[in-house]
Design a protein around this motif. Structure first.
Motif, PDB file in Angstrom:
ATOM      1  N   PHE A 277       0.863  -1.048  -0.019  1.00  0.00           N
ATOM      2  CA  PHE A 277       0.133  -0.260   0.082  1.00  0.00           C
ATOM      3  C   PHE A 277       1.021   1.779  -0.197  1.00  0.00           C
ATOM      4  CE2 PHE A 277      -2.895  -3.579   1.659  1.00  0.00           C
ATOM      5  CZ  PHE A 277      -4.581  -2.679   0.897  1.00  0.00           C
ATOM      6  N   GLY A 278       2.244   0.797  -0.066  1.00  0.00           N
ATOM      7  CA  GLY A 278       2.807   2.737  -0.048  1.00  0.00           C
ATOM      8  C   GLY A 278       3.392   3.162   0.990  1.00  0.00           C
ATOM      9  N   LEU A 279       2.605   2.015   2.003  1.00  0.00           N
ATOM     10  CA  LEU A 279       3.088   2.823   3.159  1.00  0.00           C
ATOM     11  C   LEU A 279       4.478   2.697   4.354  1.00  0.00           C
ATOM     12  CD1 LEU A 279      -0.551   1.820   5.090  1.00  0.00           C
ATOM     13  CD2 LEU A 279       0.503   3.792   3.815  1.00  0.00           C
ATOM     14  N   ILE A 280       5.529   2.721   3.715  1.00  0.00           N
ATOM     15  CA  ILE A 280       6.216   1.931   4.521  1.00  0.00           C
ATOM     16  C   ILE A 280       7.690   3.252   3.292  1.00  0.00           C
ATOM     17  CG2 ILE A 280       8.865   0.696   4.662  1.00  0.00           C
ATOM     18  CD1 ILE A 280       6.862  -1.722   5.411  1.00  0.00           C
ATOM     19  N   PRO A 281       7.981   4.312   4.159  1.00  0.00           N
ATOM     20  CA  PRO A 281       8.752   5.081   3.287  1.00  0.00           C
ATOM     21  C   PRO A 281       9.940   4.414   2.771  1.00  0.00           C
ATOM     22  CG  PRO A 281       8.002   6.174   4.967  1.00  0.00           C
ATOM     23  CD  PRO A 281       7.588   4.782   5.182  1.00  0.00           C
ATOM     24  N   ARG A 282      10.871   4.753   1.934  1.00  0.00           N
ATOM     25  CA  ARG A 282      11.816   4.319   1.244  1.00  0.00           C
ATOM     26  C   ARG A 282      13.358   3.842   1.886  1.00  0.00           C
ATOM     27  NH1 ARG A 282      13.444   4.395  -4.588  1.00  0.00           N
ATOM     28  NH2 ARG A 282      15.409   3.549  -4.590  1.00  0.00           N
ATOM     29  N   VAL A 283      13.050   5.220   2.833  1.00  0.00           N
ATOM     30  CA  VAL A 283      14.390   5.763   3.896  1.00  0.00           C
ATOM     31  C   VAL A 283      14.229   3.915   4.960  1.00  0.00           C
ATOM     32  CG1 VAL A 283      13.543   6.528   5.106  1.00  0.00           C
ATOM     33  CG2 VAL A 283      15.469   6.898   5.359  1.00  0.00           C
ATOM     34  N   VAL A 284      12.903   4.125   5.675  1.00  0.00           N
ATOM     35  CA  VAL A 284      12.271   2.926   6.654  1.00  0.00           C
ATOM     36  C   VAL A 284      12.546   1.503   5.701  1.00  0.00           C
ATOM     37  CG1 VAL A 284      10.756   2.140   7.381  1.00  0.00           C
ATOM     38  CG2 VAL A 284      10.852   4.681   7.667  1.00  0.00           C
ATOM     39  N   ALA A 285      12.276   1.080   4.744  1.00  0.00           N
ATOM     40  CA  ALA A 285      12.332  -0.148   3.713  1.00  0.00           C
ATOM     41  C   ALA A 285      14.050  -0.690   3.690  1.00  0.00           C
ATOM     42  CB  ALA A 285      12.185   0.030   2.471  1.00  0.00           C
ATOM     43  N   GLU A 286      15.009   0.500   3.854  1.00  0.00           N
ATOM     44  CA  GLU A 286      15.966   0.372   3.053  1.00  0.00           C
ATOM     45  C   GLU A 286      16.716  -0.231   4.491  1.00  0.00           C
ATOM     46  OE1 GLU A 286      17.722   3.868   1.142  1.00  0.00           O
ATOM     47  OE2 GLU A 286      17.045   3.541  -0.717  1.00  0.00           O
ATOM     48  N   ALA A 287      16.521   0.534   5.812  1.00  0.00           N
ATOM     49  CA  ALA A 287      17.066   0.900   6.714  1.00  0.00           C
ATOM     50  C   ALA A 287      16.695  -0.663   7.843  1.00  0.00           C
ATOM     51  CB  ALA A 287      16.895   1.368   7.792  1.00  0.00           C
ATOM     52  N   GLY A 288      15.388  -1.250   7.080  1.00  0.00           N
ATOM     53  CA  GLY A 288      14.717  -2.481   7.609  1.00  0.00           C
ATOM     54  C   GLY A 288      15.418  -3.538   6.423  1.00  0.00           C
ATOM     55  N   SER A 289      15.693  -3.211   5.819  1.00  0.00           N
ATOM     56  CA  SER A 289      16.038  -4.613   4.892  1.00  0.00           C
ATOM     57  C   SER A 289      17.823  -4.377   5.290  1.00  0.00           C
ATOM     58  CB  SER A 289      16.565  -4.161   3.009  1.00  0.00           C
ATOM     59  OG  SER A 289      17.266  -4.773   2.113  1.00  0.00           O
ATOM     60  N   GLU A 290      18.693  -3.736   5.831  1.00  0.00           N
ATOM     61  CA  GLU A 290      20.014  -3.724   6.514  1.00  0.00           C
ATOM     62  C   GLU A 290      19.878  -4.149   7.675  1.00  0.00           C
ATOM     63  OE1 GLU A 290      24.141  -2.807   5.889  1.00  0.00           O
ATOM     64  OE2 GLU A 290      22.171  -3.419   3.921  1.00  0.00           O
ATOM     65  N   VAL A 291      18.267  -4.295   8.622  1.00  0.00           N
ATOM     66  CA  VAL A 291      18.533  -4.815   9.854  1.00  0.00           C
ATOM     67  C   VAL A 291      18.463  -6.086   9.046  1.00  0.00           C
ATOM     68  CG1 VAL A 291      17.142  -5.012  11.981  1.00  0.00           C
ATOM     69  CG2 VAL A 291      17.655  -2.995  11.345  1.00  0.00           C
ATOM     70  N   SER A 292      17.588  -6.410   8.323  1.00  0.00           N
ATOM     71  CA  SER A 292      17.553  -8.216   8.323  1.00  0.00           C
ATOM     72  C   SER A 292      18.676  -8.271   7.824  1.00  0.00           C
ATOM     73  CB  SER A 292      16.910  -7.963   7.383  1.00  0.00           C
ATOM     74  OG  SER A 292      16.219  -8.893   6.733  1.00  0.00           O
ATOM     75  N   ARG A 293      19.923  -8.380   6.832  1.00  0.00           N
ATOM     76  CA  ARG A 293      20.863  -8.311   6.396  1.00  0.00           C
ATOM     77  C   ARG A 293      21.793  -8.532   7.536  1.00  0.00           C
ATOM     78  NH1 ARG A 293      25.496  -6.960   4.598  1.00  0.00           N
ATOM     79  NH2 ARG A 293      25.095  -4.729   4.941  1.00  0.00           N
ATOM     80  N   TRP A 294      21.457  -7.933   8.500  1.00  0.00           N
ATOM     81  CA  TRP A 294      22.600  -8.345   9.341  1.00  0.00           C
ATOM     82  C   TRP A 294      22.291  -9.491  10.622  1.00  0.00           C
ATOM     83  CZ3 TRP A 294      27.519  -6.649   9.857  1.00  0.00           C
ATOM     84  CH2 TRP A 294      27.982  -6.148   9.178  1.00  0.00           C
ATOM     85  N   ALA A 295      20.710  -9.365  11.003  1.00  0.00           N
ATOM     86  CA  ALA A 295      19.995  -9.928  11.715  1.00  0.00           C
ATOM     87  C   ALA A 295      20.140 -12.046  11.092  1.00  0.00           C
ATOM     88  CB  ALA A 295      18.724  -9.936  11.659  1.00  0.00           C
ATOM     89  N   LEU A 296      19.783 -11.877  10.092  1.00  0.00           N
ATOM     90  CA  LEU A 296      19.970 -13.330   8.990  1.00  0.00           C
ATOM     91  C   LEU A 296      21.873 -13.718   9.409  1.00  0.00           C
ATOM     92  CD1 LEU A 296      17.849 -12.638   6.120  1.00  0.00           C
ATOM     93  CD2 LEU A 296      17.346 -13.969   7.520  1.00  0.00           C
TER      94      LEU A 296
END
Length: 345
Positions: A277-296
């Motif tokens: 729905f486009g409710l996640i700002p791009r900067v938040v999505a990129e930060a979440g992707s980075e956190v995901s990478r480090w968590a994995l």
């Protein structure tokens, strides 16, 4: 005068609950950083480095102050990384790829899992190994292996099977990243078809991106898009696995029947829906992707720490043959499907 219910510890005044986990979390985080450093400077896959470094530090998980923190990273942190992958998924991805290619990917995932079960039976291997290897090959490599391991009933071989699968798919992904561009050129695939082939067959996201952009920007973008569609299939497959196995209790399952859908998979689906729905700002999505990478990455380190290398080596040559056969089957299935769809002339 009353005292606080939470007492400070010798670890810099940390509350005792935090101090219990801190040593293990700290050593896991430091090892993950070391793995990423080796990857950045020497070109080795970060997941492979994390796994090998973790196995080398197995002694830390046997006893001592690090045990609780390592267990935390192997379960909670790892599942957080899988959940945050949902930020990368949206309905727009599905629409942009086309119905034919999506149906091909879904069929390839189902066929690879079925092939894995049949081949494992022929080789005399158990269904747990078949499900985790075929699921990781069909979907997204190490991330899928960890998510699937979380819902399968446990037995004495569960951790060994997980480590073997993560190690195998990471090595096979690296080989594919080198070999598949040569194969794509030899059979005359154009840039878009090359991207579909890479995204539909290579196990881990990092190797998909590396292989795609080594050919051309168009191939890299197509490969990444197709790979993310495979990642989106993680939640449905985990749900099916959970439904199929939740009435089977392993010897280590003391908590009764597991939940129908684990919390981290629910979080994955919620984040994917919000992102659609486009409710996640791009900067938040990129930060979440980075956190995901480090968590994995931290999750892989801790899983490696919890498994002795000798147990992984005991898995046998037939298990290696199984996961190599699944990888080859997926590649042939995707190429055949692309031919039928007109992507291959």
């Amino acid at each position: 005068m009353t005292t606080s219910a939470v007492t400070p510890s010798r670890f810099g005044g940390l509350p005792s609950a935090a101090a219990r986990y801190w040593p293990g979390v700290a050593v896991t985080g430091a090892t993950a950083i070391a793995a990423q450093f080796l990857s950045d400077h020497y070109g080795a896959p970060a997941m492979l480095m994390a796994l090998l470094l973790g196995i080398a530090l197995h002694f830390l998980s046997e006893e001592g102050r690090c045990v609780a923190g390592i267990d935390l990273c192997a379960k909670k942190v790892l599942r957080l990384g899988v959940a945050l992958l949902g930020m990368r998924i949206s309905v727009d991805l599905l629409i942009g790829l086309g119905a034919g290619t999506i149906l091909l990917l879904v069929a390839a995932i189902a066929a690879t899992i079925g092939f894995g079960l049949l081949t494992a039976k022929l080789l005399g291997r158990g269904w747990r190994l078949a499900l985790i290897t075929s699921g990781s090959v069909a979907i997204c490599g190490a991330s899928a292996a960890m998510a699937i391991a979380a819902v399968l009933p446990k037995n004495e071989f569960s951790e060994r099977n997980l480590i073997f699968t993560v190690l195998s798919v990471t090595v096979l992904s690296t080989i594919a990243m080198i070999v598949y561009p040569i194969l794509a050129h030899a059979i005359g695939l154009d840039a878009r078809a090359t991207g579909i082939f890479f995204g539909g067959t290579i196990h881990d996201v990092a190797q998909v991106v590396g292989a795609g952009f080594s050919v051309s920007p168009e191939a890299g973008e197509a490969a990444t898009l197709v790979k993310l569609i495979r990642v989106a299939m993680l939640a449905p497959v985990v749900l099916v696995y959970s439904l199929a196995t939740r009435n089977i209790a392993g010897p280590d399952d003391a908590s009764g029947r597991p939940p129908l859908l684990p919390g981290f998979v629910i979080a994955f689906l919620i984040l994917a829906a919000i992102n659609s729905f486009g409710l996640i700002p791009r900067v938040v999505a990129e930060a979440g992707s980075e956190v995901s990478r480090w968590a994995l990455l931290a999750g892989i380190v801790s899983v490696g720490m919890k498994t002795a290398l000798r147990r992984v080596l005991d898995v046998g040559g037939d298990a290696v043959a199984l996961i190599v056969a699944e990888t080859a089957f997926l590649a042939f299935f995707i190429l055949a499907g692309m031919y039928l769809l007109g992507h291959v002339s």
